[in-house]
Write an enzyme that holds these catalytic residues in place. Structure first.
Site: not given
Lengths: 257, 225
Positions: B82, B192, B194
């Site tokens: 990001c 993202h 994650e």
């Protein structure tokens, strides 16, 4: 193909349990938040929203532990709201593993909190939750006011104008709940949802009133919502998140399957 | 020496990045650190971040981390996420600030006048949610991830890469923007991983095993084990 419309199960949490009521009264136990979060993740939920509806402040730490535990196991975005009153509250929730924090009553009492929190942590993690109720009588031009304190207090603020103001202060998303519909299972307030979604450039999450899968379709197609939030239809096993997504896909709505 | 250092410079939720890495690689030593020595000695480095680019550069400078990031980006498997991807480029429209200048290109805001889809409906900014990532280059980091898999995005600015050869993936909103870049030991993504469930965890698992060589077509992460 492009950005998918999101389905977001909502978990109202108090005293470490998920509950659900009608118009914020008559709470019914729906289970353990961590188990429920894992189930929705497996079913393909796009995000999860937790609302801490605990009344007493000494029980506030419970939600932090729940978020920590969920964030260790579930790798989708987590939004947490309820009782957020300061930049410090926002920080604590983010540190516990929340990706976004919902600000509701405090946005009305101290709008500067929205500006301060988004300046500090970025707009992307600040969701302003607006509880709105129709105040115009039949035949009059539609008007909705912002309510606080679980829908009991009329602020006198025009919900559409308020959403625009929140966007200008740094809200990255608007979570819009129709107080007249919440828990009723008769569908979103589509006029309200469309009025707000069309007025702002940030995403709007529609909430309040979902009773069947067509309501989710309507929220996107007629309400112009970018995401739809629901609780009871998922909690009590009527529908899985996957069934909801498949239904939306059959209705030409782009979803993540 | 840590196996993986997640660079902590005060920008955003680093816990979710480290938790996701621990999930895919429970046997590894993963640290969240703002210590340049720890970053210099780590086997791999993750450069995450959310928030505004001027704050990002300011925080890197004030914490004495700029050099550590630049050196890691030249020497070992390096994953930008990001804002951690955007900061690698030369400049950003966000606050009109200079970036680290490690990769050629600039960061632009989604232009309000372009934000309409092919049905004439308004597209919201920030770009929040799950969008398709098209893999425009073979890369070990894509191993096991289907073409057009959806990842979770949340951003208002995007990278316009100065060299199309470095673009490893793109996404449409409504025009094609850079979703992933790759050069040598650097791989960086706008989304993202994650927070992108199975697809994101696969990408992180690929990173944990990646030897830092770009486009080693014969050897996906699975085949290397």
């Amino acid at each position: 193909m492009g950005l998918a419309k999101r389905i977001i199960p909502c978990l109202d949490v108090t005293a470490g349990r998920v509950v659900k009521g009608v118009n914020f009264v008559g709470l019914r136990d729906a289970g353990d938040p961590i188990e429920i979060a894992r189930r929705y993740d497996e079913q393909g939920a796009d995000e999860l929203t937790f609302l801490d509806i605990t009344a007493s402040s000494d029980e506030r730490d419970i939600i932090l532990h729940i978020i920590e535990e969920v964030a260790n196991q579930v790798f989708i975005p987590l939004t947490v709201g309820g009782g957020v009153r300061s930049v410090d509250d926002v920080r604590r929730l983010l540190n516990a593993g929340a990706d976004k924090v919902g600000i509701n009553t405090a946005a009305v009492t101290t709008p500067q909190l929205v500006a301060d929190a988004s300046a500090r942590f970025g707009s992307q993690c600040i969701v302003v939750a607006i509880d709105a109720k129709q105040v115009s009588a039949e035949g009059e031009p539609l008007l909705w006011h912002v309510f606080t304190h679980g829908g009991r207090r009329d602020t006198g603020l025009d919900a559409v104008a308020w959403a625009k103001k929140m966007e200008s202060l740094g809200a990255g998303e608007i979570l819009l709940t129709s107080m007249d519909r919440d828990g009723t299972k008769i569908g979103f307030n589509l006029d309200l949802t469309r009025a707000v979604s069309d007025a702002v450039s940030v995403p709007v999450i529609a909430s309040g009133g979902v009773g069947n899968l067509d309501h989710l379709v309507d929220g996107v197609k007629k309400g112009h919502a970018d995401a739809v939030l629901a609780a009871s239809i998922f909690h009590y096993g009527e529908f899985t998140v996957r069934q909801a997504k498949e239904h939306m896909a059959r209705n030409q709505i782009e979803v993540r399957l | 020496m840590a196996d993986i250092a997640v660079i902590d410079y005060g920008m955003g939720n680093l816990r979710s990045v480290s938790k996701a890495l621990e999930h895919v690689a429970p046997q590894l030593d993963i640290v969240v650190s703002s210590d340049p020595d720890v970053i210099a000695r780590a086997g791999r480095v993750v450069f995450p971040g959310v928030g505004a680019m001027p704050d990002c550069i300011h925080e890197l400078e004030s914490r004495g981390l700029r050099q550590a990031v630049t050196e890691a980006a030249q020497s070992k498997p390096f994953l930008g996420i990001c804002l951690g991807m955007q900061a690698l480029f030369e400049s950003s429209e966000e606050g009109n600030c200079a970036g680290l200048g490690i990769l050629p290109g600039r960061v632009l805001r989604f232009p309000a006048e372009a934000m309409v889809d092919d049905k004439g409906e308004k597209l919201k900014v920030p770009h929040i949610g799950w969008n398709e990532v098209h893999q425009s280059a073979d890369h070990p980091m894509w191993s096991g991830i289907p073409e057009a898999a959806r990842f979770y995005f949340v951003h208002s600015y995007y990278v316009e890469a100065g060299n199309p050869d470095f673009v490893a993936g793109f996404t449409l909103y409504p025009f094609a923007f850079t979703a992933a870049v790759a050069r040598d030991n650097i791989f960086a993504v706008q989304f993202h991983p994650e927070k992108s469930q199975a697809a994101g965890l696969t990408l992180l698992a690929n990173f944990v095993m990646w030897d830092g060589q770009a486009r080693s077509n014969v050897c996906g992460a699975d085949a290397c084990l």
